[in-house]
Design a protein around this motif. Sequence first.
Motif, PDB file in Angstrom:
ATOM      1  N   SER A   1     -17.590  22.229   6.034  1.00 11.58           N
ATOM      2  CA  SER A   1     -17.393  22.720   7.391  1.00 11.58           C
ATOM      3  C   SER A   1     -18.713  22.747   8.152  1.00 11.58           C
ATOM      4  N   LEU A   2     -18.635  23.128   9.411  1.00 12.39           N
ATOM      5  CA  LEU A   2     -19.831  23.184  10.245  1.00 12.39           C
ATOM      6  C   LEU A   2     -20.635  24.437   9.915  1.00 12.39           C
ATOM      7  N   MET A   3     -21.939  24.244   9.793  1.00  9.08           N
ATOM      8  CA  MET A   3     -22.823  25.371   9.538  1.00  9.08           C
ATOM      9  C   MET A   3     -23.839  25.451  10.666  1.00  9.08           C
ATOM     10  N   LEU A   4     -23.997  26.637  11.210  1.00 10.51           N
ATOM     11  CA  LEU A   4     -24.956  26.829  12.287  1.00 10.51           C
ATOM     12  C   LEU A   4     -26.372  26.630  11.769  1.00 10.51           C
TER      13      LEU A   4
ATOM     14  N   PHE B   1     -26.009  25.761  20.814  1.00 12.99           N
ATOM     15  CA  PHE B   1     -26.020  25.934  19.369  1.00 12.99           C
ATOM     16  C   PHE B   1     -26.035  24.568  18.700  1.00 12.99           C
TER      17      PHE B   1
ATOM     18  N   PHE C   1     -23.827  15.044   9.933  1.00 14.85           N
ATOM     19  CA  PHE C   1     -23.215  14.983  11.260  1.00 14.85           C
ATOM     20  C   PHE C   1     -23.722  16.203  12.018  1.00 14.85           C
TER      21      PHE C   1
ATOM     22  N   GLN D   1     -22.944  19.335   9.711  1.00 11.91           N
ATOM     23  CA  GLN D   1     -21.756  19.209   8.869  1.00 11.91           C
ATOM     24  C   GLN D   1     -21.993  18.111   7.845  1.00 11.91           C
TER      25      GLN D   1
ATOM     26  N   PHE E   1     -18.019  21.905  22.837  1.00 15.13           N
ATOM     27  CA  PHE E   1     -18.684  21.137  21.797  1.00 15.13           C
ATOM     28  C   PHE E   1     -18.938  19.704  22.234  1.00 15.13           C
ATOM     29  N   GLY E   2     -20.075  19.179  21.782  1.00 16.39           N
ATOM     30  CA  GLY E   2     -20.348  17.776  21.968  1.00 16.39           C
ATOM     31  C   GLY E   2     -19.587  16.944  20.953  1.00 16.39           C
ATOM     32  N   PRO E   3     -19.608  15.631  21.091  1.00 20.64           N
ATOM     33  CA  PRO E   3     -18.864  14.734  20.198  1.00 20.64           C
ATOM     34  C   PRO E   3     -19.552  14.515  18.863  1.00 20.64           C
ATOM     35  N   GLY E   4     -20.784  14.975  18.734  1.00 24.18           N
ATOM     36  CA  GLY E   4     -21.482  14.837  17.462  1.00 24.18           C
ATOM     37  C   GLY E   4     -22.378  13.618  17.386  1.00 24.18           C
TER      38      GLY E   4
ATOM     39  N   GLU F   1     -31.323  29.767  11.617  1.00 29.37           N
ATOM     40  CA  GLU F   1     -30.599  30.432  10.545  1.00 29.37           C
ATOM     41  C   GLU F   1     -31.406  30.374   9.253  1.00 29.37           C
TER      42      GLU F   1
ATOM     43  N   ARG G   1     -24.050  11.216  14.289  1.00 27.65           N
ATOM     44  CA  ARG G   1     -24.114  10.938  12.853  1.00 27.65           C
ATOM     45  C   ARG G   1     -25.470  10.333  12.539  1.00 27.65           C
TER      46      ARG G   1
ATOM     47  N   ILE H   1     -23.702  18.482  15.398  1.00 24.47           N
ATOM     48  CA  ILE H   1     -22.883  18.788  16.575  1.00 24.47           C
ATOM     49  C   ILE H   1     -23.524  19.930  17.344  1.00 24.47           C
TER      50      ILE H   1
ATOM     51  N   TYR I   1     -25.184  22.696  15.127  1.00 22.20           N
ATOM     52  CA  TYR I   1     -24.496  22.810  13.849  1.00 22.20           C
ATOM     53  C   TYR I   1     -24.737  21.534  13.045  1.00 22.20           C
TER      54      TYR I   1
END
Lengths: 117, 112
Positions: A43-46, A34, A91, A38, A108-111, A59, A113, A93, A36
Motif C-alpha cells: 500500500s501507499l506509505m507517507l 504529501f 511508484f 508504493q 492525488f496525482g497520477p503517480g 516520516e 514510476r 504519488i 507517498y
Amino acid sequence: GAVVSQHPSWVICKSGTSVKIECRSLDFQATTMFWYRQFPKQSLMLMATSNEGSKATYEQGVEKDKFLINHASLTLSTLTVTSAHPEDSSFYICSAHSPGQGGKTQYFGPGTRLLVL
Amino acid sequence: KQEVTQIPAALSVPEGENLVLNCSFTDSAIYNLQWFRQDPGKGLTSLLLIQSSQREQTSGRLNASLDKSSGRSTLYIAASQPGDSATYLCAVKHGTGNQFYFGTGTSLTVIP
C-alpha cells in the motif's frame, strides 16, 4: 474537480544519479502537499509532508538528505531522489491539500514510476 | 499509530456477483474515511468519502458504510462487472489537511 499532475510519469535512471519529480496543482493553490511511496503489491506509505515556504516534515525512516523536497510555490512541490539506488525503485504519488474544498480536501496525482538500474 | 487493514487481500468473483470488501482501523478518532480504486500502474481514483459523522455513502453500484466506534468500514459492490477489476484501498484521515493512512488493499478480479 481539482487536478494534480506529476511529471514525469515514469523515469529510468542509472544508479548514483539524481531524479527530480514534480507535483503540480493545476487549478487550485495547495498549502500542503504529501509525498507517498508504493512498493509492488504494497500500500501507499507517507514519506513526507511538504508545506509551502517551509521545510518538509519527514516520516520516521525516510532520509531527508536522500529525498529532497522543495515546496517553493503554492502550486508546485518537487521530490528529488539523490544518488538513487535500485531499492529506490518504486511508484511515487503526491497529493495536494486544498483548504477550500470541505471534507474532500486532498487530490492525488497520477503517480511517477521510478526504475533505478 | 493508526493501522489500517483490509480483508481479503485478494478476491476473485464471477461477473454479476455482489461482494463486500472490509476495512478496519485501530484508532477510531478519524476525521473521514475514503475508498479509492487503483488500476495497475496508475494513480488513485476516489470512489466514496464518508465523514466521521456519517454512517454510509452511496454512488451507483457502490455503497460504503462506516462504524467508527468499532473501527470498521465496508465497501459493497453490487452486480460486479469485469471493469470493476482493480485494487481497492481504504484510507483514513485524522483531520483536514492531514495525511492519509492507507490500508493494505484488496485486489479484485471479476471474471467474465
